[in-house]
Design an enzyme around this catalytic site. Structure first.
Site, short mmCIF file in Angstrom:
data_model
loop_
_atom_site.label_atom_id
_atom_site.label_comp_id
_atom_site.label_asym_id
_atom_site.label_seq_id
_atom_site.Cartn_x
_atom_site.Cartn_y
_atom_site.Cartn_z
N ASN A 1 1.06 -1.13 0.10
CA ASN A 1 0.18 -0.17 -0.01
C ASN A 1 0.80 1.26 -0.05
O ASN A 1 1.40 1.34 1.10
CB ASN A 1 -1.04 0.22 1.19
CG ASN A 1 -1.92 1.36 1.58
OD1 ASN A 1 -1.77 1.96 0.38
ND2 ASN A 1 -2.21 1.64 2.61
N TRP A 2 0.80 1.83 -1.17
CA TRP A 2 2.13 2.94 -1.23
C TRP A 2 1.40 4.38 -0.84
O TRP A 2 2.23 5.18 -0.74
CB TRP A 2 2.22 3.08 -2.87
CG TRP A 2 3.04 1.95 -3.47
CD1 TRP A 2 3.41 0.70 -2.68
CD2 TRP A 2 3.38 1.91 -4.85
NE1 TRP A 2 3.94 -0.06 -3.64
CE2 TRP A 2 4.24 0.70 -4.95
CE3 TRP A 2 3.51 2.75 -5.92
CZ2 TRP A 2 4.67 0.20 -6.14
CZ3 TRP A 2 4.00 2.38 -7.28
CH2 TRP A 2 4.59 0.94 -7.35
N LYS A 3 0.19 4.22 -0.24
CA LYS A 3 -0.57 5.36 0.27
C LYS A 3 -0.38 6.70 -0.77
O LYS A 3 -0.28 6.65 -1.99
CB LYS A 3 -0.09 5.64 1.54
CG LYS A 3 -0.09 4.23 2.49
CD LYS A 3 -0.11 4.67 3.97
CE LYS A 3 -0.10 3.24 4.63
NZ LYS A 3 0.11 3.51 6.32
N HIS B 1 -9.39 1.17 5.06
CA HIS B 1 -8.12 1.16 5.83
C HIS B 1 -8.30 1.94 7.26
O HIS B 1 -9.08 3.09 6.91
CB HIS B 1 -7.09 1.84 5.12
CG HIS B 1 -5.83 1.86 5.38
ND1 HIS B 1 -5.12 2.68 6.30
CD2 HIS B 1 -4.68 0.96 5.20
CE1 HIS B 1 -3.74 2.34 6.87
NE2 HIS B 1 -3.58 1.10 6.04
N GLU C 1 -6.60 4.37 8.12
CA GLU C 1 -6.30 5.94 7.92
C GLU C 1 -7.80 6.53 7.34
O GLU C 1 -8.05 7.58 7.73
CB GLU C 1 -5.27 6.01 6.91
CG GLU C 1 -3.96 5.96 7.82
CD GLU C 1 -2.73 5.48 7.01
OE1 GLU C 1 -2.74 5.38 5.80
OE2 GLU C 1 -1.74 4.80 7.64
N GLU D 1 -5.18 -5.22 10.89
CA GLU D 1 -4.18 -4.37 11.04
C GLU D 1 -4.40 -3.52 12.37
O GLU D 1 -5.12 -2.59 12.32
CB GLU D 1 -4.18 -3.24 9.87
CG GLU D 1 -3.96 -3.85 8.55
CD GLU D 1 -3.52 -2.76 7.51
OE1 GLU D 1 -2.32 -3.06 7.05
OE2 GLU D 1 -3.98 -1.45 7.27
N GLY E 1 2.62 2.09 10.68
CA GLY E 1 3.57 3.20 10.65
C GLY E 1 4.26 3.34 11.85
O GLY E 1 4.79 4.49 11.95
N SER F 1 3.52 -2.38 10.42
CA SER F 1 5.14 -2.37 10.50
C SER F 1 5.77 -3.64 10.22
O SER F 1 6.59 -4.43 10.86
CB SER F 1 5.32 -2.02 11.97
OG SER F 1 4.98 -0.65 12.18
N GLY G 1 2.92 -1.34 4.38
CA GLY G 1 2.81 0.15 4.16
C GLY G 1 4.16 0.67 3.68
O GLY G 1 4.94 0.44 2.53
N GLY G 2 4.99 1.23 4.65
CA GLY G 2 6.27 1.89 4.60
C GLY G 2 7.27 1.02 3.68
O GLY G 2 7.94 1.32 2.95
C1 PEP Z 1 -0.66 0.13 6.33
O1 PEP Z 1 -0.85 1.34 6.36
O2 PEP Z 1 -1.40 -0.84 5.93
C2 PEP Z 1 0.59 -0.63 7.01
C3 PEP Z 1 0.61 -1.79 7.34
O3 PEP Z 1 1.46 0.55 7.19
P1 PEP Z 1 3.10 0.25 7.94
O4 PEP Z 1 3.50 -1.11 7.01
O5 PEP Z 1 3.75 1.14 7.34
O6 PEP Z 1 2.93 0.13 9.16
#
Ligand code: PEP
Length: 254
Positions: A12-14, A98, A100, A170, A176, A216, A237-238
């Site tokens: 997920n590049w957001k 999500h 967010e 999640e 994050g 993470s 994500g990251g």
């Molecule tokens: C996400 O936003 O779906 C996520 C899991 O982010 P991260 O891997 O950066 O925690």
């Protein structure tokens, strides 16, 4: 690894990557992951990069996902994107609900359920996200929160649609933050989610649905997380923003 559900790992590049950066990243992923057959691999760029990324991965083992869609087929919804518009770029998956978006856009379980139904109507596979906050975990409300989110966000789906839906567990406190759920915490939540699916649908559906862990995920924790019996992949994500770390997560999961 002997699991009868195929792992699915999505990036997920957001709200990151210009078109040029997205093209760079996916070109490298396509080259470095060309031999991978054991994992379903998905990238979810921002809307603006879907077109170019789609062209690059057309003849590859990487599939395209979007980060959101509107629940209506068309009409007066300024700034929104429909399922059909995503399909023009050969999008196969769409992340829904999500945390967010639940926090920033106030998305509710009821709205997410309508989006999931609209996704299936267009033959897109939704990746429905659920997860508890730190306060909820500390108040021992994790299972109650997950059950409410599952019953609300999956309302109205048929058993067949549910089987084609991906869930992403999640925990909000792990997104994050660099703070990952332990493999045991992830397994416990995933097993619980499967038990709720069995109640809502049946054992066959519960056994078939793939449940990703997100929060993470990094190259050095992927193996332990993915080896849990009810963890069927990751939503990253990251660490999906760099080819080296996303590739390492996939390789370490096989
Ligand atoms: C996400 O936003 O779906 C996520 C899991 O982010 P991260 O891997 O950066 O925690």
């Amino acid at each position: 690894m002997t699991k009868d559900r195929k792992l699915i790992i999505a990036g997920n590049w957001k709200m990151n990557k210009t078109v040029a950066e997205a093209v760079d990243l996916v070109t490298t992923l396509k080259r470095d992951l060309a031999d991978v057959k054991e994992v379903d691999m998905v990238v979810c760029p921002p809307f603006t990069a879907l077109c170019e990324v789609s062209k690059i991965i057309l003849d590859s083992n990487i599939r395209l996902g979007a980060q959101n869609m509107n629940e209506h087929p068309n009409g007066a919804h300024t700034g929104e994107i429909s399922a059909q518009m995503l399909k023009e770029f050969s999008v196969r998956y769409v992340i829904l609900g999500h945390s967010e978006r639940r926090a920033d856009q106030g998305e509710t379980d009821e709205l997410i359920a309508r989006k999931a139904q609209a996704a299936h109507a267009a033959a897109l596979k939704p990746i429905v996200c659920i997860g508890e906050t730190l306060e909820q975990r500390e108040a021992n409300e994790t299972e109650a929160v997950l059950e409410t989110q599952l019953r609300g966000s999956l309302a109205g789906l048929t058993a067949e649609q549910m089987t084609e839906t991906i869930l992403a567990y999640e925990p909000v406190w792990a997104i994050g933050t660099g703070r990952t759920a332990t493999p045991e915490q992830a397994q416990e939540a995933h097993r619980f989610i499967r038990s709720v699916l069995a109640q809502m649908f049946d054992d066959t559906v519960a056994r078939r649905v793939r449940i990703q862990y997100g929060g993470s995920v990094k190259p050095d924790n992927a193996r332990d997380l993915m080896s849990q019996p009810d963890v069927d992949g990751a939503l990253v994500g990251g660490a999906s923003l760099e080819a080296r770390s996303f590739t390492a997560i996939i390789r370490n999961s096989i």
